[in-house]
Design a protein around this motif. Structure first.
Motif, short mmCIF file in Angstrom:
data_model
loop_
_atom_site.label_atom_id
_atom_site.label_comp_id
_atom_site.label_asym_id
_atom_site.label_seq_id
_atom_site.Cartn_x
_atom_site.Cartn_y
_atom_site.Cartn_z
N GLY A 52 0.79 -1.23 0.00
CA GLY A 52 0.00 0.00 0.00
C GLY A 52 0.82 1.27 0.00
N TRP A 53 1.95 1.28 0.66
CA TRP A 53 2.80 2.47 0.74
C TRP A 53 3.36 2.87 -0.62
N MET A 54 3.48 1.90 -1.55
CA MET A 54 4.08 2.21 -2.85
C MET A 54 3.15 3.04 -3.74
N TYR A 55 1.87 2.87 -3.58
CA TYR A 55 0.92 3.53 -4.49
C TYR A 55 0.96 5.05 -4.40
N PRO A 56 0.97 5.66 -3.20
CA PRO A 56 1.10 7.12 -3.15
C PRO A 56 2.46 7.61 -3.65
N LEU A 57 3.51 6.81 -3.43
CA LEU A 57 4.86 7.21 -3.84
C LEU A 57 5.12 7.02 -5.34
#
Length: 152
Positions: A52-57
């Motif tokens: 999940g953390w990769m999607y905003p980044l």
């Protein structure tokens, strides 16, 4: 009767298992670079703690590309494992991790159980993920085989 350890290295079960899992990793890894696959992966991975953390980044395609690079890397290392056991060990570890993660979606993803039924009646997502049980077993076999070949 011939067992795997007695078979000639060029034509034993390990080679067939290795080839099969390499094709799967390379094919699935390649597909992660395609927009339709990136959107499909997003449906399951975006709300998962590990991805999940990769999607905003990185965005949808960037996150999918990272997963694709990892899958292709695992495939290449497993392929090299036929000749270089340590590469095979690392690749098989990556494969084990991959399939443990995907199987953990059984606990979080929607559509695991067919609507209106109870487990073990699998819905489309559950059926898609169930194959990873066998793929995990192949990676575990290759992991233990590489370990044995490194430290006989």
């Amino acid at each position: 009767m011939t067992f795997i350890d007695d078979a000639p290295p060029r034509l034993d079960a390990r080679a067939f298992l290795r080839t099969g899992i390499v094709v799967i990793f390379l094919w699935f890894g390649y597909m992660k670079f395609l927009p339709y696959e990136a959107e499909g992966v997003k449906g399951i991975a975006e709300s998962y703690w590990l991805f999940g953390w990769m999607y905003p980044l990185l965005g949808v395609q960037g996150a999918s590309n990272v997963i694709g690079v990892l899958e292709i890397g695992a495939g290449v290392l497993i392929a090299l494992g036929g000749r270089f056991p340590f590469a095979g060990l690392v690749g098989a570890l990556m494969g084990v991790a991959t399939f443990l993660v995907t199987l953990s979606f059984f606990f979080t993803a929607p559509g695991i159980v067919a609507e209106g039924y109870a487990f073990p009646a699998l819905g489309s997502t559950g059926q898609f993920l169930a194959k990873d049980i066998g793929l995990l077993a192949i990676c575990l076999f290759l992991l233990f085989d590489a370990q044995k070949r490194i430290a006989p």
